[in-house]
Design an enzyme around this catalytic site. Sequence first.
Site, PDB file in Angstrom:
ATOM      1  CG  HIS A 161      -0.448   8.646  82.571  1.00 46.52           C
ATOM      2  ND1 HIS A 161      -0.789   7.338  82.435  1.00 46.52           N
ATOM      3  CD2 HIS A 161       0.647   8.682  83.349  1.00 46.52           C
ATOM      4  CE1 HIS A 161       0.081   6.599  83.095  1.00 46.52           C
ATOM      5  NE2 HIS A 161       0.962   7.407  83.655  1.00 46.52           N
ATOM      6  NE  ARG A 214      -5.313  14.025  77.377  1.00 43.57           N
ATOM      7  CZ  ARG A 214      -6.456  14.231  78.032  1.00 43.57           C
ATOM      8  NH1 ARG A 214      -7.477  13.432  77.836  1.00 43.57           N
ATOM      9  NH2 ARG A 214      -6.566  15.224  78.888  1.00 43.57           N
ATOM     10  NE  ARG A 226      -2.781  16.653  73.311  1.00 47.26           N
ATOM     11  CZ  ARG A 226      -2.955  16.566  74.626  1.00 47.26           C
ATOM     12  NH1 ARG A 226      -3.311  17.634  75.302  1.00 47.26           N
ATOM     13  NH2 ARG A 226      -2.782  15.432  75.236  1.00 47.26           N
ATOM     14  CD  GLU A 238      -2.041  22.427  76.990  1.00 45.20           C
ATOM     15  OE1 GLU A 238      -2.692  21.695  77.756  1.00 45.20           O
ATOM     16  OE2 GLU A 238      -1.432  21.993  76.007  1.00 45.20           O
ATOM     17  CG  ASN A 240      -6.480  18.515  82.640  1.00 48.29           C
ATOM     18  OD1 ASN A 240      -7.490  18.891  83.236  1.00 48.29           O
ATOM     19  ND2 ASN A 240      -6.487  17.514  81.782  1.00 48.29           N
ATOM     20  CG  ASP A 241      -0.769  20.878  81.042  1.00 47.22           C
ATOM     21  OD1 ASP A 241      -0.086  20.441  81.978  1.00 47.22           O
ATOM     22  OD2 ASP A 241      -0.975  20.245  79.992  1.00 47.22           O
ATOM     23  NE  ARG A 287      -1.682  17.184  84.061  1.00 48.22           N
ATOM     24  CZ  ARG A 287      -2.100  17.166  82.806  1.00 48.22           C
ATOM     25  NH1 ARG A 287      -1.748  18.162  81.987  1.00 48.22           N
ATOM     26  NH2 ARG A 287      -2.855  16.227  82.349  1.00 48.22           N
ATOM     27  CB  CYS A 307     -10.358  19.799  75.674  1.00 49.38           C
ATOM     28  SG  CYS A 307      -8.668  20.387  75.550  1.00 49.38           S
TER      29      CYS A 307
END
Length: 606
Positions: A201, A308, A344, A443, A466-467, A477, A514
């Site tokens: 993050h 987010r 989301r 994801e 990302n996931d 990650r 995304c």
Amino acid sequence: MASARKTSSGEMVLKGIGVSPGIAVAPVFLLAADDRLVPERRLTDREALAEIMRLENAIIETRRQLTDIHRHVEEQAGRQHADIFDMHKLVLDDPAFIAEVFDGILKRHANAEHAIRLAAEGYTDTLSRVEDDYLRERVSDVKDVARRLIRNLSDSTHTPLTGLSVRSVIVGVDLAPSETATLQREWVLGFATDQGSPTSHTAIMARALGIPAVVGLSNISQLVKVGEEILVDGSSGEVVLRPSTERRRMAGLYAEEQRTIQTELGTLRDQPAETADGHAIVLSANVELVSELPAVLQSGAQGIGLFRSEYLYISRETLPSEEEQLAAYGEAAKAMAPQPVIIRTVDLGGDKFASSVRVPHEVNPFLGFRAIRFCLAQPALFKTQVRAILRASALGRVSMMYPMISNVGEVRQANAIVDACKEELRGEGLDFDEKMPVGAMVEIPSAALTAEIIAPHVKFFSLGTNDLVQYTLAVDRVNERVAHLYEPTHPAVLRLIRCTIEAGHAHGVWVGVCGEMAGNPVLTPLLVGMGLDELSTVPANVPAVKDAIRRVRLSDAQALAENAAKLGTAAEILDLCRELTKRTAPEILRLAGKPGAERGSATPGK
Ligand code: PEP
Ligand code: MG
């Protein structure tokens, strides 16, 4: 992996992972690890008595806060969530704990903060050694209460970064979401942290705020001194302590060149995101905070592809109400209209936690009680958000998507909750868009592999790479030690993306990306060639991705994707992408700075 070396001019050069491009040179602001924040002082006898008064006031204030929070959380999310604050009150009222703190002050002459810390450490040490799970869980309660008491003693509810008043580079072990969410942009020129990875993050927020950042530096927080000069190069991943005059001059020139390229790319703002032969891609922006809306409008993005929402939940004591959420989503919907905004639903857990929500400690939080799993288990909390999103849909073009979908059952369950919310709103005469599109994030490999089964229940798919990369390759990650294994161009990841696109298109469901992969312009031709309909990235990356789209022909992008599908390794595929970029859009490689440090890339070390 991080490395460090000394140069003949007395500099120390460290290598980490560049996660947000640009160069910053400024004095160090050292963000101490939590337990080092506690001031330590030896008191005189007279001072010790006054300290007891200070402590008692802090106890009263802490009790008052816990009662308020308990009431608020109970109203918002139900009894079950509020219970944690009862537990905190029990700790606060535990005579043995408080006696220990008093002893620390009166017998050891420790200041109140230090005495609390000593008492809490003694308690947590004992508790963590007991066999009983329930008692072991109390460790975090004791720590929370101690932290709150200490904060109330220092009379400040601010995070250390709120007090910043000199332009600085922030150095620390890592930044907590509450710290990044509350920092004042004008004073923060760069980040350099021990931990982290391109998709942690801290990295995502740094890119969102346009702050150069290097993470995964192992022990930089122990090497720097407060106030000493530091250079952070977020493109190459290099950090230099005590940079020489020559290095600073070179950095200035480099920054100038970057600005020139960015200015040129800025002229694309009102141009369409279509390939050289006219194939249109929807290019949208990712945001975490409403304060980023002007940057989205400035970037030339066609709407928001990922809002987010969890940043509305963190860095606060209580849950955001329906009205508060409606205000934030409504502001985004109105600012972007007639362009779409995809909100989301909250993705808490993993590396993002809210102090108002109790999530028990987990050994593998990324594989645990996170995102949609958490929401489906907390229908009251989820419904508050869904109602707010639905109501915002009356104010603009709003869509909603679910994070961390692993099977169709979760989509069905979540959709049923949406239907129930619609029914309620109708009953209450509140406006919303009856046709608000609902999508699923893909994801988790199981969602990609069953995309065909999920597709009939949604209007769109958005690939959270990302996931998806972490779950496909079994690479955490946020763990810098395995960051070199985190490869978005791995053939397995590309196959899952392809599988999702094929399933989506077969059912008339559009498919976007995304994750951070969508923001790497070197990979843009590959994603376009694979058939993606939408790319969504942080506003700062939008111009370069648009440039990459406009420079390539769809047929060349498709040929690239076909050739990539025949290759065996992530590195080979990345090389192929770089070759095409060198031919079609060399400025993008210049933007990346030094060879091998792709801008916004989620491929460290390549
Ligand atoms: C992703 O996983 O790619 C994504 C966009 O979600 P987040 O980074 O917030 O987990
Ligand atoms: Mg994700």
